[in-house]
Design a protein around this motif. Structure first.
Motif, PDB file in Angstrom:
ATOM      1  N   ASP A 142       0.847  -1.194   0.000  1.00  0.00           N
ATOM      2  CA  ASP A 142       0.000   0.000   0.000  1.00  0.00           C
ATOM      3  C   ASP A 142       0.881   1.242   0.000  1.00  0.00           C
ATOM      4  O   ASP A 142       1.782   1.387   0.845  1.00  0.00           O
ATOM      5  CB  ASP A 142      -0.891   0.027   1.245  1.00  0.00           C
ATOM      6  CG  ASP A 142      -2.031  -0.975   1.186  1.00  0.00           C
ATOM      7  OD1 ASP A 142      -2.671  -1.072   0.119  1.00  0.00           O
ATOM      8  OD2 ASP A 142      -2.283  -1.660   2.199  1.00  0.00           O
ATOM      9  N   SER A 143       0.638   2.159  -0.929  1.00  0.00           N
ATOM     10  CA  SER A 143       1.426   3.393  -0.981  1.00  0.00           C
ATOM     11  C   SER A 143       0.567   4.552  -1.472  1.00  0.00           C
ATOM     12  O   SER A 143       0.963   5.306  -2.362  1.00  0.00           O
ATOM     13  CB  SER A 143       2.663   3.224  -1.868  1.00  0.00           C
ATOM     14  OG  SER A 143       2.312   2.882  -3.200  1.00  0.00           O
ATOM     15  N   ASP A 148       1.103   7.943   2.566  1.00  0.00           N
ATOM     16  CA  ASP A 148       1.505   6.739   3.299  1.00  0.00           C
ATOM     17  C   ASP A 148       3.035   6.711   3.302  1.00  0.00           C
ATOM     18  O   ASP A 148       3.666   6.196   2.385  1.00  0.00           O
ATOM     19  CB  ASP A 148       0.939   5.496   2.619  1.00  0.00           C
ATOM     20  CG  ASP A 148       1.197   4.215   3.402  1.00  0.00           C
ATOM     21  OD1 ASP A 148       2.171   4.191   4.188  1.00  0.00           O
ATOM     22  OD2 ASP A 148       0.445   3.238   3.224  1.00  0.00           O
ATOM     23  N   ASP A 195       5.342   5.213   5.258  1.00  0.00           N
ATOM     24  CA  ASP A 195       6.022   3.914   5.360  1.00  0.00           C
ATOM     25  C   ASP A 195       5.911   3.119   4.065  1.00  0.00           C
ATOM     26  O   ASP A 195       6.897   2.541   3.597  1.00  0.00           O
ATOM     27  CB  ASP A 195       5.426   3.107   6.517  1.00  0.00           C
ATOM     28  CG  ASP A 195       5.791   3.680   7.877  1.00  0.00           C
ATOM     29  OD1 ASP A 195       6.765   4.455   7.949  1.00  0.00           O
ATOM     30  OD2 ASP A 195       5.081   3.380   8.857  1.00  0.00           O
ATOM     31  N   GLY A 196       4.703   3.079   3.482  1.00  0.00           N
ATOM     32  CA  GLY A 196       4.516   2.346   2.233  1.00  0.00           C
ATOM     33  C   GLY A 196       5.321   2.935   1.095  1.00  0.00           C
ATOM     34  O   GLY A 196       5.959   2.218   0.310  1.00  0.00           O
ATOM     35  N   ASP A 222       2.948   6.884  -5.739  1.00  0.00           N
ATOM     36  CA  ASP A 222       1.772   7.072  -4.883  1.00  0.00           C
ATOM     37  C   ASP A 222       0.513   6.694  -5.666  1.00  0.00           C
ATOM     38  O   ASP A 222       0.444   6.857  -6.884  1.00  0.00           O
ATOM     39  CB  ASP A 222       1.682   8.500  -4.363  1.00  0.00           C
ATOM     40  CG  ASP A 222       1.539   9.546  -5.467  1.00  0.00           C
ATOM     41  OD1 ASP A 222       2.323   9.496  -6.442  1.00  0.00           O
ATOM     42  OD2 ASP A 222       0.640  10.408  -5.365  1.00  0.00           O
ATOM     43  N   GLY A 266      -6.245   3.824  -0.110  1.00  0.00           N
ATOM     44  CA  GLY A 266      -5.862   3.918   1.284  1.00  0.00           C
ATOM     45  C   GLY A 266      -5.267   2.646   1.845  1.00  0.00           C
ATOM     46  O   GLY A 266      -5.209   1.605   1.180  1.00  0.00           O
ATOM     47  N   PRO A 267      -4.817   2.710   3.112  1.00  0.00           N
ATOM     48  CA  PRO A 267      -4.247   1.533   3.782  1.00  0.00           C
ATOM     49  C   PRO A 267      -5.238   0.381   3.815  1.00  0.00           C
ATOM     50  O   PRO A 267      -6.448   0.589   3.981  1.00  0.00           O
ATOM     51  CB  PRO A 267      -3.950   2.052   5.201  1.00  0.00           C
ATOM     52  CG  PRO A 267      -3.860   3.534   5.064  1.00  0.00           C
ATOM     53  CD  PRO A 267      -4.818   3.904   3.970  1.00  0.00           C
TER      54      PRO A 267
END
Length: 418
Positions: free
Chosen positions: A54-55, A59, A61-62, A114, A118-119
Motif C-alpha cells: 500500500d502506498s 503513506d 512507510d509504504g 503514490d 488507502g491503507p
C-alpha cells in the motif's frame, strides 16, 4: 484514348514516386526485442512486489518501502540514488537516480509510486493476473510504468549502452495531489534536461498521450448558524441547504468532454442529526485545456456565490495551489510521438495519439521549456477505481519502445522549446 492512357500512366508514376519518398520504418532491433521479451517474467514479479505494498499518497512507510525496492534495483545498475525530502510535510521522500554516460542527450524519466488507495487496499485485492490483464491498486497508475522504466534501464545496462550524457530517473511520491511535494524538484531537474519521458499509462487500445488538461481544486465553503433541529430550527441558518443551492447554480459546467470540466468530488456538512449545520463545504476537480480557463471558472463560481437562497449565510470560494498546468498540443511533443510511431512500426505495430483530463508532470516539463512525451507506460484502464488494470499484451512492446526512445534521444537529443 491517348489522353486517358497518359492520365493513368501519370497517376501511376506519382503513386510510385510517393511510395519511394515515404520514410521506411526502421527494422526491429533484434537484441532489444529479445531482451524485452526475456525480461517479462521478472518484470511481472517486480510489478507484483510493488503493487502488493500500500502506498497511497501520504503513506510514508509504504512509499518508503516501494522506493527502497526500486532504488536498490537502480543502484545495482550503476545509478547514484538520492532520497530527496518532500516539499510538504506528511509525504515520503522522492527518489532521484542519476546515471552518467558518454553521449549528448540528457534524459529525464518521471514516474510516481503514490496511488489513490488507502491503507488495507492490498489486503482486500492484491495483485493478480488473468490471461489478458494484471490487476491491483496502482498496477497501471503508475507502478506498471515505473517498473517498465527500471527494466528499460536494465536492458540498456546489459547491452552496455552509454550513448547519452545523463539519465535522471525521478520516482516521486505526490503526483496524485498535484505533485505538491515535488514541484520545485521537478523544475530543477527539467532545467538540466533535454527531454522528459513520462511513465503514466497509455490509453486504450494503445495510445501515447500528446496533450493533457491542467487540474485545479476549487472549493466552496458556506457559513451558516447552528440551532436545535427539533426545538428551534428556525433560529438556524442551514449551511448544507445553501451549499445545495450553490451546487445547483454551478451545474452549468460540463462534467465530461475535451474542454473545461468541473466535477464535484468532496462534500461535507453537519456534525449531528439534531443540529442545523453551521458549516458546509464542497470541493470540485476542475480540468482545463488553457490556463485562462481557470479564471473563467472561478469568475462564474464567485458570481454564483453572491446570490444565496438561505438568508444570513456567507459563501466563500477559493482555489487550491499548486496545480498542474495544461500540456497543450505542441511541435516538440509531436516530434517525439513521430519517433515513437516509427519505432512501433518497426515491430509491425501501430501506436495511436490522444489526450485526456488526467494531469501529470509532463506539463511541468513543457512549462520548463523541454519537449515531453507522456503515456509511455503499458496500456491500461479503470484508473482510480477497483477496476484498474494493465493490458498484458502491451507489456513487452512498451518496454521495447521506451528502451529504443532512450537510445535515440541519448544519441540525438531534441532542441529545447524555449
Amino acid at each position: 484514348m491517348k489522353l486517358g492512357f497518359i492520365a493513368v500512366a501519370g497517376a501511376a508514376a506519382l503513386l510510385s514516386m510517393h511510395a519511394q519518398a515515404a520514410p521506411k520504418a526502421p527494422a526491429r532491433d533484434a537484441k532489444v526485442w529479445a531482451a524485452a521479451e526475456a525480461a517479462r517474467p521478472e518484470q511481472l514479479k517486480l510489478l507484483e512486489q510493488v503493487v502488493n505494498v500500500d502506498s497511497g499518497t501520504g503513506d510514508v512507510d509504504g512509499g518508503r518501502k516501494v522506493a527502497g525496492i526500486l532504488g536498490a534495483r537502480l543502484k545495482a545498475l550503476g545509478f547514484s540514488v538520492e532520497s530527496v525530502k518532500a516539499e510538504v510535510d506528511g509525504l515520503p521522500e522522492n527518489t532521484v537516480a542519476t546515471l552518467k554516460g558518454s553521449g549528448k542527450g540528457r534524459i529525464l524519466l518521471i514516474g510516481h509510486i503514490d496511488t489513490v488507495f488507502g491503507p488495507g487496499t492490498v489486503a482486500k485485492r492484491p495483485f493478480r493476473m488473468d490471461a489478458e490483464k494484471a490487476y491491483g491498486p496502482g498496477v497501471s497508475d503508475e507502478k506498471g510504468g515505473v517498473v517498465e522504466g527500471v527494466y528499460a534501464m536494465q536492458i540498456l545496462h546489459d547491452l552496455g549502452f552509454k550513448d547519452f550524457k545523463q539519465i535522471v530517473f525521478l520516482i516521486e511520491t505526490s503526483e496524485e495531489r498535484g505533485s505538491s511535494g515535488t514541484q520545485k524538484l521537478i523544475g530543477k531537474l527539467v532545467a538540466d534536461a533535454d527531454v522528459e519521458l513520462n511513465l503514466e499509462p497509455g490509453d486504450l487500445p494503445d495510445k501515447l498521450t500528446v496533450w493533457r488538461k491542467g487540474a485545479a481544486g476549487v472549493h466552496i465553503e458556506v457559513k451558516g448558524r447552528a440551532a436545535h433541529a427539533g426545538i428551534a430550527p428556525g433560529e438556524g441558518r442551514n449551511a448544507a441547504t445553501e451549499l445545495v443551492h450553490q451546487i445547483a447554480a454551478n451545474d452549468q459546467f460540463p462534467k465530461t468532454g475535451d474542454g473545461i470540466t468541473m466535477n464535484l468530488t468532496v462534500l461535507q456538512a453537519g456534525t449531528r442529526d439534531n443540529i442545523i449545520p453551521e458549516d458546509a463545504a464542497a470541493t470540485y476537480s476542475v480540468r482545463i485545456r488553457e490556463k485562462t480557463d481557470l479564471a473563467k471558472v472561478l469568475a462564474a463560481v464567485e458570481e454564483n456565490a453572491q446570490t444565496t437562497a438561505v438568508p444570513d449565510t456567507k459563501v466563500r470560494v477559493w482555489h487550491q495551489e499548486p496545480f498542474f498546468p495544461p500540456l497543450p498540443i505542441n511541435t516538440g511533443t509531436d516530434a517525439l510521438a513521430d519517433r515513437a510511431e516509427a519505432i512501433y512500426a518497426g515491430l509491425g505495430m501501430k501506436i495511436g495519439r490522444g489526450g485526456n483530463g488526467g494531469a501529470s508532470e509532463s506539463a511541468l516539463a513543457y512549462e520548463g521549456g523541454i519537449p515531453a512525451l507522456d503515456g509511455l507506460g503499458p496500456a491500461a484502464g479503470g484508473f482510480h477505481a477497483d477496476t484498474e488494470y494493465l493490458l498484458l499484451s502491451s507489456l513487452t512492446p512498451r518496454l521495447y519502445l521506451l528502451t529504443k526512445l532512450v537510445q535515440e534521444l541519448g544519441h540525438a537529443p531534441p532542441p529545447r522549446l524555449k
